[in-house]
Design a protein around this motif. Structure first.
Motif, PDB file in Angstrom:
ATOM      1  N   VAL A  65      29.560  16.669 -27.642  1.00 55.89           N
ATOM      2  CA  VAL A  65      30.360  15.531 -27.597  1.00 55.89           C
ATOM      3  C   VAL A  65      29.779  14.487 -27.911  1.00 55.89           C
ATOM      4  O   VAL A  65      28.719  14.210 -27.666  1.00 55.89           O
ATOM      5  N   ARG A 115      27.840  17.196 -21.337  1.00 57.70           N
ATOM      6  CA  ARG A 115      27.344  17.703 -22.393  1.00 57.70           C
ATOM      7  C   ARG A 115      26.496  18.987 -21.861  1.00 57.70           C
ATOM      8  O   ARG A 115      26.057  19.801 -22.660  1.00 57.70           O
ATOM      9  N   ASN A 151      29.501  20.875 -23.178  1.00 53.29           N
ATOM     10  CA  ASN A 151      29.970  20.851 -24.746  1.00 53.29           C
ATOM     11  C   ASN A 151      28.674  19.839 -25.219  1.00 53.29           C
ATOM     12  O   ASN A 151      28.778  18.698 -25.241  1.00 53.29           O
ATOM     13  N   THR A 171      40.519  23.432 -21.647  1.00 51.42           N
ATOM     14  CA  THR A 171      39.882  24.949 -21.203  1.00 51.42           C
ATOM     15  C   THR A 171      40.189  24.971 -19.615  1.00 51.42           C
ATOM     16  O   THR A 171      39.818  25.999 -19.512  1.00 51.42           O
TER      17      THR A 171
END
Length: 374
Positions: free
Chosen positions: A321, A315, A318, A298
């Motif tokens: 993860v 985290r 995401n 990204t």
């Protein structure tokens, strides 16, 4: 031991004969040379990275019990799905539970090490955690099958006369920290050792396995914060308020980080006391520094603060993860960096993995910026 659990082929080179090297350098060089110049040798050689050993065992949930009055802790009893014996383990061991969602979480074994018929684990529901405990509570039931890895032991008990000079064992458990301690109590009692225990928690309703512990009588003191307030370090260790625990005491403890850090500080100048502990949460970052990570998928750039882990920062972007132990030894959060300087702080990755750029996001740090292949 059942043949299914017998050791496989040698996965790494053996130590050198003089004990100086963990892997014999001559054998490592010879193996690499032969694999380079003789392709046939490479296909025949059983040597491979230990990290490739990813064996799992399928188990069935044969019992599910609420073991705290507030109903926030359940115990699961696991048996081999094929009806065979389970691998042996010793007090202090844990296993990796591979959940249907793909999450992997570590749980201490809290059953009897003397039996190979079953394993037992206990899980406290943590509503705002990473989702693993909620999944266990809400989805796993009797008859379900799940995969496990292990057992492994990062919290072994050294018995007096067999690896320890202690004359008295003092166990200290805080809440769900009772789980690795339970098998230690059984072992100490079975061997007739001199021991005592302090068990603390927020309230009586929140303390798991209270009924099971009554068999040990007054060797165990249960103290709750709502009735007695927070215990002092002297009370936890069973020592005098002025002189502390008696020389020759070995302390085994598991519980909240503030309790463990308090004990470490309290016993810092007591070389005559053994302190053994296990964390259920990540340790504080020491000697940290700010750095950034860039995600190749990204191009997002994330700042990792000096007092937080790379995993925590990841985290935020995401939450899915993967991770488990958060302490640098299970390898679940392993990821590859394609650029940047890594500060490795684990004892798990092989030299080959480090040379290839792999790191553990729960403990590894960096100088400047890291680019992660994610």
């Amino acid at each position: 031991m059942n043949d299914r659990y017998a050791p496989g082929p040698q996965v790494t080179e053996p130590p050198s004969l003089n004990g100086r090297w963990q892997r014999d350098p001559a054998l490592r060089f010879g193996t690499k040379l032969l694999k380079t110049w003789f392709p046939l040798w490479g296909s025949m050689s059983p040597l491979r990275d230990g990290a490739e050993n990813d064996s799992t065992l399928l188990v069935r949930i044969v019992a599910r019990t609420k073991v705290a009055e507030d109903e926030n802790v359940i115990a699961l009893t696991l048996a081999d799905a094929n009806g065979g014996p389970l691998p042996m383990w010793r007090a202090g061991a844990h296993l990796d539970l591979l959940l249907p969602s793909g999450r992997m979480r570590e749980y201490s074994l809290c059953g009897d090490p003397a039996t190979s018929d079953y394993y037992r684990i206990a899980v406290r529901r943590i509503p705002n955690g990473g989702g693993g405990s909620t999944e266990v509570h809400d989805t796993l039931t009797i008859g379900d099958t799940v995969k496990i890895k292990g057992p492994r032991n990062a919290f072994p008990i050294a018995l007096p006369g067999f690896g320890s000079t202690a004359t008295h064992l003092r166990f200290i458990a805080g809440g769900i920290g009772i789980t690795p301690i339970l098998p230690m109590l059984a072992s100490a009692e079975r061997l007739g050792l001199n021991w005592s225990m302090m068990y603390t928690g927020r309230s009586l309703d929140s303390i798991p396995f209270r009924d099971e512990l009554t068999q040990y009588g007054d060797k165990i003191t249960i103290r709750t914060d709502d009735t007695h307030g927070l215990p002092t370090m002297a009370e936890l260790t069973g020592g005098s308020p002025t002189t502390g625990p008696a020389p020759g005491t070995a302390i085994y403890t598991c519980g909240p980080v503030p309790m463990l850090e308090g004990l470490r500080t309290y016993l810092r100048d007591r070389p005559d006391i053994e302190l053994h502990y296990e964390r259920f949460s990540p340790p504080p970052v020491e000697n940290g520094n700010d750095f950034t990570i860039r995600l190749t998928s990204t191009n997002d750039e994330i700042t990792v603060a000096a007092n937080e882990s790379m995993l925590t920062a990841l985290r935020r972007v995401n939450p899915a993860v993967p991770y488990s132990c958060q302490q640098g030894f299970c390898g679940t959060c392993k990821i590859r960096a394609t650029a940047g300087t890594i500060d490795h702080r684990d004892m798990t990755l092989t030299d080959t993995e480090r040379d290839q750029g792999y790191l553990l996001t729960c403990v590894s740090r960096a100088t400047g910026q890291l680019t992660l292949d994610i």
